[in-house]
Design an enzyme around this catalytic site. Structure first.
Site, PDB file in Angstrom:
ATOM      1  CG  ASP A 196      19.123 -13.650  14.312  1.00  0.00           C
ATOM      2  OD1 ASP A 196      19.486 -14.843  14.441  1.00  0.00           O
ATOM      3  OD2 ASP A 196      19.842 -12.784  13.775  1.00  0.00           O
TER       4      ASP A 196
ATOM      5  CG  ASN B 245      16.661 -22.943   7.934  1.00  0.00           C
ATOM      6  OD1 ASN B 245      17.153 -24.052   7.707  1.00  0.00           O
ATOM      7  ND2 ASN B 245      17.343 -21.823   7.771  1.00  0.00           N
TER       8      ASN B 245
END
Length: 326
Positions: free
Chosen positions: A273, A202
């Site tokens: 995930d 991220n």
């Protein structure tokens, strides 16, 4: 590439997930008073639940999308470990290659929640390198599994399973068998994930992993992505950017910005995930990088609209993509 046909191909894939597995335990209750012993709330328990955490949740995303998942990890010889194996079995995740270590407890993160608010979280874990014998068993299991799978995910939570030796072995074998290997990175290990197919940090992980500064514009993110590629010598990097969507950069320097497909955002728990699971399945099914990132982006848009650590089904993906392109 036709995304609906790509999703259909997921059920023919098998993926090896390597990393730190754990149990996420939730104790639910209500608060009616403050303790007379200390200025803390007294939680009256109404229910307790357990779910797969860490690499286990990544594997859960794989099976939810219709594919087969294997897990290589290390857990303790304890009741929590038994619970984790049971949770894996309930989700049809192969746990035959999970290694037991008598000297380390199975990781469990316990969250106490009252009135929809987390009151406290309690972690039971020991971080750091595993015993040499445990590491050898992990590597042996990886060697046995690699010829059987179509893709590999390294799900590193910094607890010890993804050691330098394990990482080196996985990447070398994946290259040998010509299968994609993707990484959900840990900041402190960021520069160790060399020569992988895709790394999916991220924005925070990308900035801190590269010790970058003054990153604010789209151009800054693109330049940061190029630096990541050069440093890691990887084939691509997919930076997830919350409400700004995703930025995909390949080794030729091509940049693809993909806007978010989320309609409503309730909870971003586990979204990373879902992204790496969907991306890896798409690459395993021989999708090009852009198509793989696009379908992962749709999956992320679905999962953030759910409460708690969630997964996505092929039916949900098909419906969302079909409605988007109407």
């Amino acid at each position: 590439m036709n995304l609906l046909k790509l999703i259909e191909a997921f059920k023919k894939q098998s993926v090896l997930v390597i990393g730190d597995t754990m149990v996420d335990k939730f104790i639910w209750g209500k608060v009616g008073r403050i303790s007379p012993e200390a200025p803390v709330p007294v939680v009256e328990i109404t229910k307790e639940t357990e779910t797969l955490g860490g690499a286990g949740n990544v594997a859960n995303n794989i099976t939810s999308l219709g594919a087969k998942a294997y897990v290589v990890s290390a857990i303790g010889e304890d009741n929590t470990g038994n619970s984790l194996i049971k949770l894996l079995s309930e989700k049809n995740i192969n746990s035959d290659y999970v290694v037991y270590d008598a000297h380390r407890p199975t990781i469990i993160k316990t969250r106490i929640i009252a009135a929809s608010q987390q009151v406290v979280r309690v972690d039971r874990e020991i971080k750091g390198s595993f015993a040499h014998s445990t590491e050898l068993k992990i590597i042996k299991n990886i060697e046995q599994l690699l010829p059987k799978v179509n893709g590999v995910i390294i799900s590193d939570y910094g607890k010890g399973v993804v050691s330098p030796k394990v990482l080196t072995k996985v990447i070398a074998l994946a290259k040998k068998y010509k299968i994609p290997v993707t990484v959900d990175p840990k900041i402190e290990n960021f520069k160790k994930y060399k020569k992988v197919t895709t790394i999916t940090p991220n924005t925070k992980e990308a900035i801190e992993g590269m010790s970058a500064r003054n990153i604010s514009t789209d151009a800054d993110i693109e330049n940061l992505g190029r630096k990541i590629l050069k440093t890691l010598n990887s084939e691509s990097v997919l930076i997830t950017r919350s409400e700004k969507g995703m930025t995909l950069i390949d080794r030729n320097g091509r940049v693809t910005n993909i806007p978010t497909r989320a309609k409503e955002v309730y909870d971003v728990t586990g979204a990373g995930d879902t992204v790496i699971s969907t991306m890896t399945l798409a690459l395993a099914a021989k999708a090009d990088l852009i198509s793989a990132a696009e379908v992962a982006n749709f999956a992320a848009g679905i999962v953030v609209g759910k409460i708690g650590t969630a997964t996505v089904t092929p039916e949900e993906l098909n419906k969302t993509i079909t409605e988007f392109y109407k």
